[in-house]
Design a protein around this motif. Structure first.
Motif, PDB file in Angstrom:
ATOM      1  N   ILE A  54     -14.712 -31.828  39.868  1.00  0.00           N
ATOM      2  CA  ILE A  54     -16.101 -31.531  40.243  1.00  0.00           C
ATOM      3  C   ILE A  54     -16.269 -31.606  41.755  1.00  0.00           C
ATOM      4  O   ILE A  54     -16.885 -30.731  42.384  1.00  0.00           O
ATOM      5  N   SER A  57     -14.048 -28.821  43.678  1.00  0.00           N
ATOM      6  CA  SER A  57     -14.533 -27.447  43.567  1.00  0.00           C
ATOM      7  C   SER A  57     -15.657 -27.159  44.555  1.00  0.00           C
ATOM      8  O   SER A  57     -15.957 -25.997  44.846  1.00  0.00           O
ATOM      9  N   ARG A  58     -16.248 -28.214  45.114  1.00  0.00           N
ATOM     10  CA  ARG A  58     -17.333 -28.046  46.082  1.00  0.00           C
ATOM     11  C   ARG A  58     -16.924 -28.443  47.494  1.00  0.00           C
ATOM     12  O   ARG A  58     -17.478 -27.937  48.468  1.00  0.00           O
ATOM     13  N   LEU A 284     -13.725 -24.631  37.522  1.00  0.00           N
ATOM     14  CA  LEU A 284     -14.662 -25.734  37.344  1.00  0.00           C
ATOM     15  C   LEU A 284     -14.171 -26.690  36.266  1.00  0.00           C
ATOM     16  O   LEU A 284     -13.377 -26.343  35.405  1.00  0.00           O
ATOM     17  N   SER A 285     -14.688 -27.897  36.341  1.00  0.00           N
ATOM     18  CA  SER A 285     -14.413 -28.891  35.308  1.00  0.00           C
ATOM     19  C   SER A 285     -15.169 -28.534  34.031  1.00  0.00           C
ATOM     20  O   SER A 285     -16.296 -28.011  34.092  1.00  0.00           O
ATOM     21  N   ASP A 288     -18.514 -29.935  34.377  1.00  0.00           N
ATOM     22  CA  ASP A 288     -19.241 -29.608  35.599  1.00  0.00           C
ATOM     23  C   ASP A 288     -20.745 -29.737  35.362  1.00  0.00           C
ATOM     24  O   ASP A 288     -21.258 -29.312  34.319  1.00  0.00           O
TER      25      ASP A 288
END
Length: 392
Positions: A54, A57-58, A284-285, A288
């Protein structure tokens, strides 16, 4: 009086930008957590743990050891429960007093029926052990008690007591060792300046409802209540009526992927806010925050996602644990991959219906997988011969 309408394309952009998937990159992992409100923790580690994915990914330069640093050294976050176990910004801790009190009453009633006989009598014993001998794990308490063989929830009395003490706020997670929680007295973990802050129930309801709406962009009162899972549905409905009356929120009809409208709350300026989305491919998880509400994800994005853990292998549509793959404002597929030694093994990728895997999109996906391999400590990516499957 007419109610403004937020079309689906705009709604997706607003929602994803509020969930950290917009064009503006966060400066740090702590910024990601603060913007999201919390990050769910999960032990599954087929390639990377859910919470690490999470954050990564950001914030592309995130590394897994940063999470424990924020928890154990910086005391910038605390660990407790939202809809599941999560790390939460430390400045919200005073508002968790309401959760502590409600969990204490609820768990005591429920666990006296469902948990091992004698757990209530061990609460003071475990608390005294931590006070006298310092931080501990669940393996350090009740050493003479019979351990259950039924998995996570088949706890011995002292383990149950320790969990009760954490959920009721009397002890806190001081750090993680691997994925094991290490508990200590709350006054030794939560900074005095935070514990001294007042927060009565009314202030907590107001603050958490406002904070939930800000992070969601638009929401029904039920979704506002579910965001932190501290406020009740009734409290959220009362708050929504007050927010509409005093102008802190407006009514808004939001179009889903099928065009159907859903009446929501939003801030008055929601239609004026920029919500640019990059066209990059992201892995993504499964947990997410943008997708954890499966019904909302299906309504807003037309993306039906379930983890097929309890589905027999022969009946699975996909692998039991597949990762959503996103591009811009939509899901483009789901991928089955896992770390095997120092190799990231890509078993299968299923494009979503209507998604063409042309050369450009395929190159972007491969590039993201290479980046994911480096994050997961893998030296290379190996693709199964039939990894690119037909669309859904």
């Amino acid at each position: 009086m007419s109610v403004p309408v937020l079309d689906n394309a705009r709604a997706r952009a607003v929602f994803l930008a509020r969930h950290g998937l917009g064009a503006k990159a966060p400066a740090s992992a702590m910024d990601v957590i603060a913007d999201l409100g919390f990050v769910q923790l999960d032990s599954v580690n087929t390639f990377a743990r859910a919470h690490d994915l999470i954050l990564w990914s950001r914030h592309g330069s995130y590394r897994p050891d940063a999470m424990n640093g924020l928890l154990a050294q910086d005391r910038a976050v605390f660990e407790h429960w939202t809809h599941d176990a999560a790390v939460i910004p430390m400045d919200l801790w005073p508002h968790w007093r309401l959760r502590f009190a409600r969990d204490a009453a609820r768990l005591q009633r429920r666990w006296e029926k469902d948990r091992p006989t004698g757990f209530g009598g061990q609460v003071d014993t475990v608390l005294r052990q931590i006070a006298d001998h310092g931080a501990c794990t669940s393996g350090d308490v009740g050493k003479d008690e019979v351990r259950g063989k039924g998995g996570w929830w088949d706890w011995h009395p002292s383990k149950t007591a320790l969990e009760y003490l954490w959920r009721s706020g009397q002890v806190s997670v001081a750090r993680r060792e691997g994925f094991r929680k290490v508990y200590d007295l709350t006054e030794r973990v939560i900074p005095d300046a935070v514990r001294d802050l007042p927060a009565d129930a009314a202030a907590t309801v107001d603050a958490l409802c406002h904070a939930a709406l800000d992070r969601l962009g638009f929401a029904t009162p039920t979704e506002v209540a579910a965001f932190w899972d501290v406020v009740t549905k009734e409290e959220a409905r009362d708050w929504a009526q007050a927010a509409l009356a005093d102008g802190h929120a407006i009514a808004l009809d939001v179009a889903g992927a099928d065009g159907k409208l859903r009446r929501c709350l939003a801030r008055p300026d929601v239609l004026d806010q920029a919500a640019d989305l990059p066209g990059k491919v992201r892995i993504l998880s499964p947990f997410d925050p943008a997708l954890r509400d499966r019904k909302r994800a299906e309504w807003l994005f037309g993306f039906r996602y379930r983890i097929e853990i309890f589905v027999p292998a022969a009946q699975r549509t996909y692998g039991y644990y597949v990762f959503p793959v996103w591009e811009g404002a939509r899901a483009i597929g789901r991928i089955d991959m896992a770390r095997q030694g120092d190799v990231l093994q890509v078993r299968a990728f299923w494009p979503e219906s209507g998604v063409a895997m042309g050369a450009g999109r395929l190159a972007r996906l491969r590039s993201e997988l290479s980046r994911a391999a480096r994050f997961g400590g893998c030296g290379e990516v190996v693709y199964a011969e039939d990894w690119l499957r037909s669309g859904g």
